[in-house]
Design a protein around this motif. Sequence first.
Motif, mmCIF file in Angstrom:
data_model
loop_
_atom_site.group_PDB
_atom_site.id
_atom_site.type_symbol
_atom_site.label_atom_id
_atom_site.label_comp_id
_atom_site.label_asym_id
_atom_site.label_seq_id
_atom_site.Cartn_x
_atom_site.Cartn_y
_atom_site.Cartn_z
ATOM 1 N N ILE A 113 0.670 -1.553 0.065
ATOM 2 C CA ILE A 113 -0.221 -0.052 -0.378
ATOM 3 C C ILE A 113 0.607 1.338 -0.281
ATOM 4 C CG2 ILE A 113 -1.547 -1.268 0.782
ATOM 5 C CD1 ILE A 113 -0.820 -0.231 4.166
ATOM 6 N N GLY A 114 2.258 1.167 -0.282
ATOM 7 C CA GLY A 114 3.251 1.908 -0.371
ATOM 8 C C GLY A 114 3.087 2.426 1.061
ATOM 9 N N ALA A 115 3.386 1.684 2.436
ATOM 10 C CA ALA A 115 3.589 2.106 3.520
ATOM 11 C C ALA A 115 4.653 2.940 3.699
ATOM 12 C CB ALA A 115 2.976 1.213 4.991
ATOM 13 N N LYS A 116 5.227 3.566 4.050
ATOM 14 C CA LYS A 116 7.028 4.241 4.476
ATOM 15 C C LYS A 116 6.854 4.363 6.530
ATOM 16 C CE LYS A 116 6.551 7.219 0.011
ATOM 17 N NZ LYS A 116 7.393 5.866 -0.507
ATOM 18 N N SER A 117 5.533 4.997 6.948
ATOM 19 C CA SER A 117 6.499 4.875 8.519
ATOM 20 C C SER A 117 6.086 3.757 9.756
ATOM 21 C CB SER A 117 5.314 5.843 8.895
ATOM 22 O OG SER A 117 4.412 5.868 9.185
ATOM 23 N N PRO A 118 6.493 3.915 10.389
ATOM 24 C CA PRO A 118 6.091 2.765 11.192
ATOM 25 C C PRO A 118 4.123 2.241 11.179
ATOM 26 C CG PRO A 118 7.841 3.773 11.891
ATOM 27 C CD PRO A 118 7.436 4.471 10.883
ATOM 28 N N SER A 119 3.455 3.315 11.099
ATOM 29 C CA SER A 119 2.566 2.808 11.405
ATOM 30 C C SER A 119 1.727 2.389 10.613
ATOM 31 C CB SER A 119 1.606 4.350 12.090
ATOM 32 O OG SER A 119 2.570 4.276 13.445
ATOM 33 N N GLU A 120 1.973 3.120 9.443
ATOM 34 C CA GLU A 120 1.769 2.530 8.002
ATOM 35 C C GLU A 120 2.299 1.629 8.023
ATOM 36 O OE1 GLU A 120 1.301 6.776 5.663
ATOM 37 O OE2 GLU A 120 3.261 5.609 5.564
ATOM 38 N N ILE A 121 3.285 0.961 7.754
ATOM 39 C CA ILE A 121 4.168 -0.202 7.974
ATOM 40 C C ILE A 121 3.484 -1.564 8.623
ATOM 41 C CG2 ILE A 121 5.956 -1.892 7.668
ATOM 42 C CD1 ILE A 121 7.630 0.946 7.089
ATOM 43 N N SER A 122 3.094 -0.868 10.421
ATOM 44 C CA SER A 122 2.235 -1.807 10.783
ATOM 45 C C SER A 122 0.019 -2.216 10.287
ATOM 46 C CB SER A 122 1.861 -1.335 11.871
ATOM 47 O OG SER A 122 3.105 -0.723 13.064
ATOM 48 N N ILE A 123 0.543 -1.382 9.304
ATOM 49 C CA ILE A 123 -1.428 -0.935 8.589
ATOM 50 C C ILE A 123 -1.002 -1.676 7.909
ATOM 51 C CG2 ILE A 123 -2.839 -0.184 7.661
ATOM 52 C CD1 ILE A 123 -2.686 2.354 9.375
ATOM 53 N N ALA A 124 0.026 -2.496 7.358
ATOM 54 C CA ALA A 124 0.088 -2.932 6.183
ATOM 55 C C ALA A 124 -0.474 -4.087 6.602
ATOM 56 C CB ALA A 124 1.466 -2.429 5.287
ATOM 57 N N ILE A 125 0.863 -4.685 7.784
ATOM 58 C CA ILE A 125 0.742 -5.766 8.257
ATOM 59 C C ILE A 125 -0.356 -6.382 8.622
ATOM 60 C CG2 ILE A 125 2.311 -6.869 10.016
ATOM 61 C CD1 ILE A 125 4.831 -4.782 9.690
ATOM 62 N N LEU A 126 -0.811 -5.884 9.957
ATOM 63 C CA LEU A 126 -1.991 -6.006 10.187
ATOM 64 C C LEU A 126 -2.816 -6.547 9.284
ATOM 65 C CD1 LEU A 126 -3.253 -6.765 12.642
ATOM 66 C CD2 LEU A 126 -4.266 -4.723 12.968
ATOM 67 N N ALA A 127 -3.001 -5.727 7.856
ATOM 68 C CA ALA A 127 -3.974 -5.513 7.201
ATOM 69 C C ALA A 127 -3.245 -7.492 6.406
ATOM 70 C CB ALA A 127 -3.935 -4.784 5.559
ATOM 71 N N GLN A 128 -2.163 -7.691 6.385
ATOM 72 C CA GLN A 128 -2.221 -8.780 5.508
ATOM 73 C C GLN A 128 -2.443 -9.633 6.599
ATOM 74 O OE1 GLN A 128 2.285 -9.940 4.038
ATOM 75 N NE2 GLN A 128 1.647 -9.761 2.773
ATOM 76 N N MET A 129 -2.013 -9.933 7.750
ATOM 77 C CA MET A 129 -2.605 -10.953 8.709
ATOM 78 C C MET A 129 -4.053 -11.536 8.612
ATOM 79 S SD MET A 129 -0.707 -9.978 12.049
ATOM 80 C CE MET A 129 -1.682 -10.621 13.366
ATOM 81 N N THR A 130 -4.679 -10.344 8.638
ATOM 82 C CA THR A 130 -6.529 -10.573 8.704
ATOM 83 C C THR A 130 -6.501 -11.009 7.174
ATOM 84 O OG1 THR A 130 -6.416 -7.807 9.652
ATOM 85 C CG2 THR A 130 -8.521 -9.356 8.338
ATOM 86 N N GLN A 131 -6.006 -10.869 5.498
ATOM 87 C CA GLN A 131 -6.248 -11.428 4.915
ATOM 88 C C GLN A 131 -5.945 -12.887 4.579
ATOM 89 O OE1 GLN A 131 -3.069 -10.833 1.116
ATOM 90 N NE2 GLN A 131 -5.597 -9.944 0.151
#
Length: 246
Positions: free
Chosen positions: A206-224
């Motif tokens: 998702i183009g994540a850059k900051s630690p918070s954005e990267i965390s969102i991307a990780i949690l979303a992939q975990m949910t998937q």
Amino acid sequence: MKRALLEALQTARAEKRPTALVTDLSDGRQALMIAGIHHGDLALSDDLRAAVEEAIQADRSGPLAADENLFVHVHNPPLRLIVVGAVHISQALVPMAQLAGYEVLVVDPRKAWANAERFPDVTLVDGWPDEALRSLDPDHRSAVVVLTHDPKLDDPALGVALASTAFYIGALGSKKTHGKRLDRLREAGMGESVLARIHGPIGLPIGAKSPSEISIAILAQMTQALHGAPPLVRAVPPDPGAVAAQ
């Protein structure tokens, strides 16, 4: 519910073992399935047992499709997230995962990083990642996220995680870093089908850059991964030249 079944159910839940209570709605007979073992006075065929196990894996309570007279109530242990590496991304990911209902554990032998000041109200495990993961024994309700970016810590942790039934295994690093990681794990004797379980680079793209954005991307992939959702397909913008030619 009969006393013996109730006690067995309470024990299984206390031990965090996947369990399902099956009730015949026509006559009240019940069966308890604990780690594939049958208890109770309700007989279940092999097909019904398979359907109950499928419900446990999917964490889905309700009437069984194989027999609508049977209602299954799934009692699964809580979702767990085992984070290897007490890094900045972990500080953002941990509270997000807790809000999503995960029991979170942070594994890192470096006490200067893994401490209560940086991770309040979180279970911290200060052993080496491979030893810690063996003791934590990830199961099908567990996700393992490896974030140290240090092969001495990451690779042994991944080796243990890949031998488990964890529903999600992710590792931080660029495509180049992940390629080198895969080469090291191949040299350690791991096959391609096993290595394919690692989500790397970690997180949805998702183009994540900051630690918070990267965390969102990780949690979303975990949910998937948890719900077996198909991978997202990125929309391709139309070719302006092709549009003009129409």
